[in-house]
Design a protein around this motif. Structure first.
Motif, PDB file in Angstrom:
ATOM      1  N   ALA A  88     -12.756  17.571  -8.272  1.00 60.58           N
ATOM      2  CA  ALA A  88     -12.766  18.505  -9.442  1.00 60.58           C
ATOM      3  C   ALA A  88     -11.939  18.131 -10.541  1.00 60.58           C
ATOM      4  O   ALA A  88     -12.546  18.280 -11.618  1.00 60.58           O
ATOM      5  CB  ALA A  88     -11.669  19.787  -8.757  1.00 60.58           C
ATOM      6  N   ALA A  89     -11.051  16.949 -10.160  1.00 61.37           N
ATOM      7  CA  ALA A  89     -10.440  16.544 -11.253  1.00 61.37           C
ATOM      8  C   ALA A  89     -11.237  15.526 -12.191  1.00 61.37           C
ATOM      9  O   ALA A  89     -11.263  15.297 -13.421  1.00 61.37           O
ATOM     10  CB  ALA A  89      -9.176  15.763 -10.947  1.00 61.37           C
ATOM     11  N   TRP A  90     -12.112  14.587 -11.330  1.00 65.48           N
ATOM     12  CA  TRP A  90     -12.942  13.929 -11.999  1.00 65.48           C
ATOM     13  C   TRP A  90     -14.152  14.685 -12.889  1.00 65.48           C
ATOM     14  O   TRP A  90     -14.211  14.299 -14.038  1.00 65.48           O
ATOM     15  CB  TRP A  90     -13.977  13.077 -10.883  1.00 65.48           C
ATOM     16  N   LEU A  91     -14.528  15.738 -12.084  1.00 65.00           N
ATOM     17  CA  LEU A  91     -15.522  16.463 -13.108  1.00 65.00           C
ATOM     18  C   LEU A  91     -14.901  17.086 -14.196  1.00 65.00           C
ATOM     19  O   LEU A  91     -15.420  17.151 -15.415  1.00 65.00           O
ATOM     20  CB  LEU A  91     -15.967  17.711 -12.109  1.00 65.00           C
ATOM     21  N   THR A  92     -13.698  17.617 -14.376  1.00 65.04           N
ATOM     22  CA  THR A  92     -12.862  18.326 -15.220  1.00 65.04           C
ATOM     23  C   THR A  92     -12.634  17.115 -16.413  1.00 65.04           C
ATOM     24  O   THR A  92     -12.721  17.742 -17.672  1.00 65.04           O
ATOM     25  CB  THR A  92     -11.788  18.893 -14.746  1.00 65.04           C
ATOM     26  N   PHE A  93     -12.032  15.983 -15.863  1.00 65.65           N
ATOM     27  CA  PHE A  93     -11.359  15.188 -17.134  1.00 65.65           C
ATOM     28  C   PHE A  93     -12.000  14.066 -17.179  1.00 65.65           C
ATOM     29  O   PHE A  93     -11.937  13.345 -18.266  1.00 65.65           O
ATOM     30  CB  PHE A  93      -9.981  14.711 -16.634  1.00 65.65           C
ATOM     31  N   GLY A  94     -12.813  13.544 -16.343  1.00 61.42           N
ATOM     32  CA  GLY A  94     -13.671  12.300 -16.198  1.00 61.42           C
ATOM     33  C   GLY A  94     -15.091  12.229 -16.818  1.00 61.42           C
ATOM     34  O   GLY A  94     -15.753  11.279 -16.956  1.00 61.42           O
ATOM     35  N   MET A  95     -15.604  13.521 -16.949  1.00 58.44           N
ATOM     36  CA  MET A  95     -17.018  13.738 -17.489  1.00 58.44           C
ATOM     37  C   MET A  95     -17.059  14.684 -18.161  1.00 58.44           C
ATOM     38  O   MET A  95     -16.392  15.656 -18.751  1.00 58.44           O
ATOM     39  CB  MET A  95     -18.005  14.278 -16.235  1.00 58.44           C
ATOM     40  N   GLU A  96     -18.040  14.503 -19.022  1.00 53.30           N
ATOM     41  CA  GLU A  96     -18.508  15.511 -20.428  1.00 53.30           C
ATOM     42  C   GLU A  96     -19.511  16.222 -19.975  1.00 53.30           C
ATOM     43  O   GLU A  96     -20.614  16.108 -20.120  1.00 53.30           O
ATOM     44  CB  GLU A  96     -18.680  14.624 -21.538  1.00 53.30           C
ATOM     45  N   LEU A  97     -19.136  17.567 -19.157  1.00 51.43           N
ATOM     46  CA  LEU A  97     -20.095  18.407 -18.713  1.00 51.43           C
ATOM     47  C   LEU A  97     -20.148  19.668 -19.884  1.00 51.43           C
ATOM     48  O   LEU A  97     -19.030  19.995 -20.200  1.00 51.43           O
ATOM     49  CB  LEU A  97     -19.779  18.866 -17.403  1.00 51.43           C
ATOM     50  N   GLU A  98     -21.236  20.391 -19.603  1.00 46.68           N
ATOM     51  CA  GLU A  98     -21.331  21.590 -20.386  1.00 46.68           C
ATOM     52  C   GLU A  98     -20.233  22.536 -19.707  1.00 46.68           C
ATOM     53  O   GLU A  98     -20.205  22.460 -18.436  1.00 46.68           O
ATOM     54  CB  GLU A  98     -22.642  22.175 -20.464  1.00 46.68           C
ATOM     55  N   LEU A  99     -19.882  23.571 -20.155  1.00 48.97           N
ATOM     56  CA  LEU A  99     -18.842  24.607 -19.680  1.00 48.97           C
ATOM     57  C   LEU A  99     -19.423  25.176 -18.531  1.00 48.97           C
ATOM     58  O   LEU A  99     -18.769  25.216 -17.456  1.00 48.97           O
ATOM     59  CB  LEU A  99     -18.376  25.464 -20.885  1.00 48.97           C
ATOM     60  N   TRP A 100     -20.855  25.741 -18.539  1.00 49.21           N
ATOM     61  CA  TRP A 100     -21.361  26.358 -17.675  1.00 49.21           C
ATOM     62  C   TRP A 100     -21.733  25.453 -16.332  1.00 49.21           C
ATOM     63  O   TRP A 100     -21.397  26.035 -15.277  1.00 49.21           O
ATOM     64  CB  TRP A 100     -22.692  27.135 -17.947  1.00 49.21           C
ATOM     65  N   VAL A 101     -21.829  24.188 -16.373  1.00 45.85           N
ATOM     66  CA  VAL A 101     -22.148  23.301 -15.467  1.00 45.85           C
ATOM     67  C   VAL A 101     -20.830  22.851 -14.831  1.00 45.85           C
ATOM     68  O   VAL A 101     -20.510  23.007 -13.608  1.00 45.85           O
ATOM     69  CB  VAL A 101     -22.545  21.980 -15.937  1.00 45.85           C
ATOM     70  N   LEU A 102     -19.522  22.900 -15.468  1.00 38.80           N
ATOM     71  CA  LEU A 102     -18.278  22.451 -14.912  1.00 38.80           C
ATOM     72  C   LEU A 102     -17.806  23.891 -14.130  1.00 38.80           C
ATOM     73  O   LEU A 102     -17.284  23.725 -13.073  1.00 38.80           O
ATOM     74  CB  LEU A 102     -17.212  22.300 -15.960  1.00 38.80           C
TER      75      LEU A 102
END
Length: 136
Positions: A88-102
């Motif tokens: 979850a931390a990697w997805l939130t801070f380590g990747m640039e995802l669209e808000l709906w994907v995150l």
């Protein structure tokens, strides 16, 4: 055609046993999931190997606890939740995802954590397990 299918189930079962054994020492691979898949594959391909896996002193208890009681050991729960937190931390801070994907990914991970936390984790007394195994 049946021998080829049985052979495929057996090969797949051994692959899952190997992955489950590796998962017992590496935190990146789940043990129980691979052992459950191996038990299924062996049940389809070889009743003898299924019996061996279910009765194995090191591997069998993981499968029996899940199949009989839906139990996840405390250590496995803690490890899974830590790994989910890291993901979850990697997805939130380590990747640039669209808000709906995150949001979808984090919601899914939260549901998985809730499922894990609601499974029992208390050890089943050996005497009770032995009595239930004897009844089968």
């Amino acid at each position: 055609m049946q021998p080829y299918r049985n052979g495929a189930y057996i090969a797949f079962g051994w692959l899952c046993v190997a992955l489950g054994a590796v998962g017992a020492v590496l935190p990146l691979l789940p043990t129980t999931v691979f052992l459950l898949i191996a038990a299924w594959a062996f049940a389809k391909g070889s009743p003898r190997l299924h019996g061996w896996l279910m009765g194995h002193p090191a591997l069998g208890p993981y499968i029996c606890d899940w199949q009989d009681y839906g139990r996840i050991p405390r250590r496995a729960k803690a490890l899974a939740i830590v790994m989910i937190g890291i993901s979850a931390a990697w997805l939130t801070f380590g990747m640039e995802l669209e808000l709906w994907v995150l949001a979808a990914a984090l919601t899914t991970l939260a549901c998985v954590v809730m499922f894990i936390l609601t499974r029992p984790s208390d050890a089943i007394p050996r005497s009770k397990r032995a009595k239930e195994t004897a009844r089968l």
